[in-house]
Scaffold this motif. Structure first.
Motif, short mmCIF file in Angstrom:
data_model
loop_
_atom_site.label_atom_id
_atom_site.label_comp_id
_atom_site.label_asym_id
_atom_site.label_seq_id
_atom_site.Cartn_x
_atom_site.Cartn_y
_atom_site.Cartn_z
N GLU A 171 2.29 5.66 5.37
CA GLU A 171 1.44 6.68 4.74
C GLU A 171 0.11 6.10 4.29
OE1 GLU A 171 4.60 6.16 4.14
OE2 GLU A 171 5.53 8.01 4.89
N ASP A 172 0.14 4.88 3.75
CA ASP A 172 -1.09 4.22 3.33
C ASP A 172 -2.01 3.98 4.52
OD1 ASP A 172 -0.39 4.10 0.67
OD2 ASP A 172 0.46 2.09 0.81
N ARG A 180 -3.66 7.18 5.66
CA ARG A 180 -4.76 7.57 4.77
C ARG A 180 -6.02 6.78 5.10
NH1 ARG A 180 -0.60 8.52 0.82
NH2 ARG A 180 -0.57 6.30 0.24
N LYS A 181 -5.87 5.47 5.35
CA LYS A 181 -7.03 4.66 5.72
C LYS A 181 -7.60 5.11 7.05
CE LYS A 181 -7.53 0.38 4.77
NZ LYS A 181 -7.44 -1.10 4.62
N ARG A 202 -9.63 8.18 6.49
CA ARG A 202 -10.88 7.87 5.80
C ARG A 202 -11.89 7.25 6.76
NH1 ARG A 202 -8.85 5.10 1.94
NH2 ARG A 202 -9.44 2.96 2.49
#
Length: 303
Positions: free
Chosen positions: A262-263, A266-267, A270
């Protein structure tokens, strides 16, 4: 055109340090470099000017004289944004063991990140921006640089809030800075993936296969600047690259990809939002963040 590198034996006796210094310049013998402003009556600068007129570059005395072989102050500089619950506390605690001071620019965090920074006594300067500059990274890098040099450092270590230096690197760093012939130090950075036991290595992920300069001597009067890029801005100012430096085999763990899937998603989102057309980076590299089965190599702390 790149001139043939000048090679000199270096006298740093730290572990896993290359035995040569490579000094490179990107101008040709017929080009003229702009020298830092000379103080009136400084014979060293007058001599440098004579060399400039003949097309040969010689560092002015005002720069040479700040190179100290002992007693150098090491200052870490970080730019942070919404780091609560990630790696910031571990990074600051680790830095506090081997640097003298820490300077931080907070990019308008909304999660209390500045409070974390204030808890560490070695944080001597913390600047909190009211509006974020993340989408204009060169401005953020410049703000951090200006804040850091305002504390009169001898050496600056550019650290991201998700990077940890190996034990060998921390042991070697004083010997690396307490010399008067090299002005930057480069390390090997490893992209840890999905945890701290493995790093990623494939055709698109090979940061560790080259050296990354993250430690630089600060010389007042030298012309420092960053390229005007919104993303993937180098951590050190561009003019540092024409100075002599040392490349080492010392390791740094980059934990930016070590978190959950999930991290990483997200990156990825972005990056695609900031750089949708791949102006500042590779779209293929961005897409590879979502690779479900990347090639991973077991991590070893030292060689």
């Amino acid at each position: 055109m790149m001139l043939d590198p000048k090679k000199r034996i270096q006298h740093v006796n730290g572990p896993m340090v290359h035995r040569k210094i490579r000094s490179e310049t990107s101008h040709t013998p017929t080009e003229t470099l702009e020298l830092p402003h000379a103080e009136p009556g400084d014979q060293g600068d007058q001599d440098a000017g004579k060399h400039q007129e003949t097309g040969l570059y010689r560092e002015p005395f005002t720069v040479r004289r700040v190179r100290k072989s002992q007693g150098n102050k090491l200052t870490a500089m970080l730019q942070v944004r919404n780091e609560r619950g990630r790696y910031l506390e571990e990074v600051l605690g680790d830095l506090s063991e081997f640097v003298d001071e820490i300077v931080i620019v907070d990019d308008a965090s909304t999660d209390g990140t500045p409070d974390i920074c204030r808890a560490y006594p070695k944080v001597v300067r913390l600047e909190v921006l009211e509006k974020p500059l993340f989408a204009e990274e060169w401005r953020l890098r410049n703000a951090l640089w200006q804040a850091a040099v305002g504390t009169s450092p001898d050496w600056l270590l550019s650290v991201d809030a998700d990077e940890l230096y190996s034990m060998e690197a921390k042991k070697a760093i004083r010997a690396l800075i307490n010399q008067d012939h090299a002005d930057w130090i480069a390390f090997r950075f490893y992209d840890m993936w999905g945890g701290r036991t493995h790093y990623r290595e494939d055709e698109l992920w090979g940061l560790h296969r080259r050296h990354t300069a993250s430690l630089v001597r600060y010389m007042p009067g030298y012309p420092y600047f960053y390229p005007q890029q919104n993303h993937h801005v180098p951590r050190l100012p561009l003019p540092c690259t024409v100075l002599p430096g040392i490349s080492t085999e010392l390791k740094v763990q980059h934990l930016g990809w070590a978190g959950s899937l999930e991290d990483r998603v997200r990156k990825y989102l972005r990056y695609k939002r900031i750089d949708p057309h791949g102006e500042w980076g590779s779209l293929e590299h961005y897409e590879s963040i979502l690779d479900p089965d990347p090639r991973l190599i077991p991590w070893k702390e030292e060689q």
